[in-house]
Design a protein around this motif. Sequence first.
Motif, PDB file in Angstrom:
ATOM      1  N   UNK A 271      -8.163  17.275 -73.032  1.00  8.35           N
ATOM      2  CA  UNK A 271      -8.714  16.547 -74.177  1.00  8.35           C
ATOM      3  C   UNK A 271      -9.991  17.192 -74.719  1.00  8.35           C
ATOM      4  N   UNK A 272     -10.763  17.833 -73.826  1.00  7.89           N
ATOM      5  CA  UNK A 272     -12.024  18.432 -74.263  1.00  7.89           C
ATOM      6  C   UNK A 272     -11.824  19.781 -74.931  1.00  7.89           C
ATOM      7  N   UNK A 273     -10.645  20.393 -74.785  1.00  8.08           N
ATOM      8  CA  UNK A 273     -10.387  21.668 -75.429  1.00  8.08           C
ATOM      9  C   UNK A 273      -9.630  22.620 -74.525  1.00  8.08           C
ATOM     10  N   UNK A 274      -9.524  23.853 -74.998  1.00  8.47           N
ATOM     11  CA  UNK A 274      -8.821  24.910 -74.259  1.00  8.47           C
ATOM     12  C   UNK A 274      -9.856  25.946 -73.852  1.00  8.47           C
ATOM     13  N   UNK A 275     -10.014  26.151 -72.555  1.00  9.80           N
ATOM     14  CA  UNK A 275     -11.070  27.011 -72.032  1.00  9.80           C
ATOM     15  C   UNK A 275     -10.500  28.389 -71.691  1.00  9.80           C
ATOM     16  N   UNK A 296      -6.972  20.875 -86.625  1.00 13.08           N
ATOM     17  CA  UNK A 296      -6.818  19.711 -85.748  1.00 13.08           C
ATOM     18  C   UNK A 296      -7.574  19.952 -84.448  1.00 13.08           C
ATOM     19  N   UNK A 297      -7.830  18.880 -83.730  1.00 14.28           N
ATOM     20  CA  UNK A 297      -8.489  19.012 -82.438  1.00 14.28           C
ATOM     21  C   UNK A 297      -7.560  19.742 -81.475  1.00 14.28           C
ATOM     22  N   UNK A 298      -8.164  20.376 -80.479  1.00 16.47           N
ATOM     23  CA  UNK A 298      -7.350  21.040 -79.456  1.00 16.47           C
ATOM     24  C   UNK A 298      -6.436  20.039 -78.768  1.00 16.47           C
ATOM     25  N   UNK A 299      -6.936  18.815 -78.569  1.00 15.23           N
ATOM     26  CA  UNK A 299      -6.130  17.779 -77.916  1.00 15.23           C
ATOM     27  C   UNK A 299      -4.871  17.478 -78.727  1.00 15.23           C
ATOM     28  N   UNK A 300      -4.999  17.414 -80.069  1.00 15.69           N
ATOM     29  CA  UNK A 300      -3.833  17.139 -80.915  1.00 15.69           C
ATOM     30  C   UNK A 300      -2.839  18.298 -80.868  1.00 15.69           C
ATOM     31  N   UNK A 301      -3.353  19.520 -80.823  1.00 21.32           N
ATOM     32  CA  UNK A 301      -2.460  20.672 -80.729  1.00 21.32           C
ATOM     33  C   UNK A 301      -1.707  20.656 -79.399  1.00 21.32           C
ATOM     34  N   UNK A 302      -2.399  20.288 -78.340  1.00 20.62           N
ATOM     35  CA  UNK A 302      -1.773  20.246 -77.022  1.00 20.62           C
ATOM     36  C   UNK A 302      -0.693  19.174 -76.931  1.00 20.62           C
ATOM     37  N   UNK A 303      -0.839  18.133 -77.734  1.00 21.59           N
ATOM     38  CA  UNK A 303       0.179  17.072 -77.729  1.00 21.59           C
ATOM     39  C   UNK A 303       1.558  17.621 -78.094  1.00 21.59           C
ATOM     40  N   UNK A 304       1.576  18.655 -78.965  1.00 20.64           N
ATOM     41  CA  UNK A 304       2.860  19.199 -79.378  1.00 20.64           C
ATOM     42  C   UNK A 304       3.207  20.535 -78.763  1.00 20.64           C
ATOM     43  N   UNK A 305       2.172  21.255 -78.293  1.00 22.73           N
ATOM     44  CA  UNK A 305       2.401  22.610 -77.804  1.00 22.73           C
ATOM     45  C   UNK A 305       1.733  22.850 -76.453  1.00 22.73           C
ATOM     46  N   UNK A 306       1.743  21.879 -75.586  1.00 22.82           N
ATOM     47  CA  UNK A 306       1.076  22.016 -74.285  1.00 22.82           C
ATOM     48  C   UNK A 306       1.618  23.190 -73.484  1.00 22.82           C
ATOM     49  N   UNK A 307       2.917  23.478 -73.646  1.00 23.57           N
ATOM     50  CA  UNK A 307       3.518  24.562 -72.859  1.00 23.57           C
ATOM     51  C   UNK A 307       2.974  25.939 -73.244  1.00 23.57           C
ATOM     52  N   UNK A 308       2.370  26.032 -74.430  1.00 21.09           N
ATOM     53  CA  UNK A 308       1.770  27.294 -74.850  1.00 21.09           C
ATOM     54  C   UNK A 308       0.455  27.587 -74.122  1.00 21.09           C
TER      55      UNK A 308
END
Length: 316
Positions: A271-275, A296-308
């Motif tokens: 949720x805080x971002x991609x490190x 968009x926030x990193x959290x929103x991107x991860x909601x759809x593309x977490x596997x990336x």
Amino acid sequence: MKTPLNIIFAGTPEFAALHLQALIDSQHNVVAVYSQPDRPAGRGKKLQASAVKQLALKHNIDIYQPHSLKDEDAQIQLAKLNADVMVVVAYGLILPKVVLETPKLGCLNVHGSLLPKWRGAAPIQRSLWAGDTETGVTIMKMDEGLDTGPMLLKEALTIEATDTSATLYQKLSIVGPKSLLEVLSQLENLPAQAQDDSLATHAKKLSKAEAKVDWHINAQQLERNVRAFNPWPMAFFTVQDTNIKIHKAEVVNTPTDKLNSPPGKILHSGKDGILIATPEKALLLTQLQPPGKKPMSAADLLNGKAEWFTEGTILQ
């Protein structure tokens, strides 16, 4: 000067248009506007007038768009305008000596840096890129060199830690017109200060290639790049053959258990971002933009593309 001046204005982008508007609103007379020829823009690649030309049309000011001022006919046309001074702001064309000497009081340039620092095409961006703590505008009398003319006024402002090129443009677009009008009000009496060439730095033009993130560069520099390249060309990295633009990022200490991680390794995503690991500290990506989407926030991107962005992945 109490007597209104007859001014030729030369400029192209929105930053220049704001200076033109200040002149239009002043006591002075804008006798003509020079702007670069219309360029194809947008998906349809239709010819589009510059911001300066659009403003000039709105106020019924004569407009000239030569491809070069080295052309003798263009020089004759400019001389016929019989101007007191020519004001140049982000015009984009070289003014040869004969043009510089045509107006009675010469040619003035509004430059977006504290000269002699950052002479050249991208002074605002390079001040951020280099980690400067202040920037400003310089009003100078133009000569044949690249931003080398004698200075008439310098106005500084602080660069904040959150500033981007976009926000600095906004700030300088307020400082610049005020400084220009101040110089014009006392033009014949202002002492000109020569630049110290030994202190000069060059603000080279930005490129899309430079905006691609190299994870072997330290996090502090990458974070500055993110801000310097916003709104163009925008820092980006590639994952799954997709270019992701970075709108916001932060420098953070690398977790102690991951100090020896190779550059580009994803140390954490949440949720805080991609490190991401770099040679010195880590870069936390907090606002991103995939193709065809809004930032968009990193959290929103991860909601759809977490596997990336799974922990341990090494980005190229």
